[in-house]
Write a protein that holds these residues in place. Structure first.
Motif, short mmCIF file in Angstrom:
data_model
loop_
_atom_site.label_atom_id
_atom_site.label_comp_id
_atom_site.label_asym_id
_atom_site.label_seq_id
_atom_site.Cartn_x
_atom_site.Cartn_y
_atom_site.Cartn_z
N LYS A 76 4.34 -3.49 -0.68
CA LYS A 76 4.75 -2.89 0.79
C LYS A 76 3.71 -3.01 1.91
O LYS A 76 4.29 -3.18 3.14
CB LYS A 76 4.65 -1.33 0.18
N MET A 80 5.05 -5.08 5.01
CA MET A 80 5.31 -4.03 6.19
C MET A 80 4.62 -4.36 7.72
O MET A 80 5.10 -4.56 8.49
CB MET A 80 4.90 -2.55 5.97
N GLU A 158 6.17 6.25 3.83
CA GLU A 158 7.18 5.18 3.33
C GLU A 158 6.31 4.44 2.25
O GLU A 158 7.22 4.11 1.46
CB GLU A 158 7.38 4.40 4.37
N ILE A 159 5.26 4.10 2.77
CA ILE A 159 4.27 3.29 1.74
C ILE A 159 4.12 4.20 0.11
O ILE A 159 4.47 3.14 -0.55
CB ILE A 159 3.02 3.07 2.10
N SER A 162 7.37 3.61 -1.56
CA SER A 162 7.74 2.44 -2.08
C SER A 162 6.86 2.32 -3.30
O SER A 162 7.14 1.65 -4.36
CB SER A 162 7.38 1.40 -1.43
N GLU A 166 8.36 1.38 -7.10
CA GLU A 166 8.00 0.04 -7.60
C GLU A 166 7.42 0.16 -8.84
O GLU A 166 7.41 -0.44 -9.84
CB GLU A 166 7.33 -0.77 -6.79
#
Length: 190
Positions: A76, A80, A158-159, A162, A166
């Motif tokens: 990520k 990003m 957001e990280i 993710s 995952e």
């Protein structure tokens, strides 16, 4: 750095087995034993061959024992901010391994023995810390920073989302919540 991470994460995760452990230890030993020669002399074909073999062994580990939190962070963050995978992997490994703490002390302690970073009389925790310190030394020696200054706190949610998404199939030694992920990201931001 990617091969090193594959070898270590497979070694400390919940899907490791005797088969993958053997390849993990070989890969870690070979990487620590040959990277300096390759870095300082790209024409050293014997050392380069050993690094290629170590990467292959680490790939066997990845296919058998999977990975852990290091890779979801790196995927990520690297994507990003358009950062090299190896740079992010190198920065992320130490804080993630420290988060795992005593859940991986025995396994990381064994890797400290494998690379000669342990000393007689060390506790498992001390050996694990010595191994993580060796990774930090590895990073310093090859120009990989301990921080990722490009990180923006506004991106942390957001990280984290993710990383959680995952990491679902990975047999990690200890589960992170958002607070754990944010603490690691703040440490990486510097």
């Amino acid at each position: 750095m990617d091969a090193l991470s594959h070898a270590i994460e497979g070694y400390i995760g919940g899907a490791h087995c005797t088969f993958s452990d053997d390849y993990s230890e070989k890969a870690v030993r070979m990487i620590f034993g040959h990277i300096d020669r390759v870095y300082n002399n790209g024409g050293d074909l014997e050392a380069r061959g050993q690094m290629m073999l170590a990467s292959y062994y680490a790939g066997i580990v990845l296919n058998r024992a999977l990975t852990g939190y290091v890779h979801p962070f790196a995927h990520k963050i690297g994507g990003m901010y358009h950062l090299p995978h190896g740079r992010v992997i190198g920065a992320v490994m130490p804080p993630v391994f420290e988060f795992y703490n005593e859940t991986v002390s025995r396994r990381l302690g064994r890797l400290a023995d494998v690379i000669g970073a342990s000393k007689p009389g060390m506790s498992l925790h001390q050996k694990a810390a010595a191994f993580i310190a060796s990774i930090r030394g590895f990073n310093r020696a090859y120009g990989i920073g301990e921080t990722i200054p490009e990180l923006r706190e506004a991106d942390f949610p957001e990280i984290a989302e993710s990383v959680h998404g995952e990491c679902v199939p990975y047999p990690v030694p200890r589960i992170m919540d958002d607070g754990d992920i944010f603490r690691i990201l703040k440490a990486l931001k510097g």
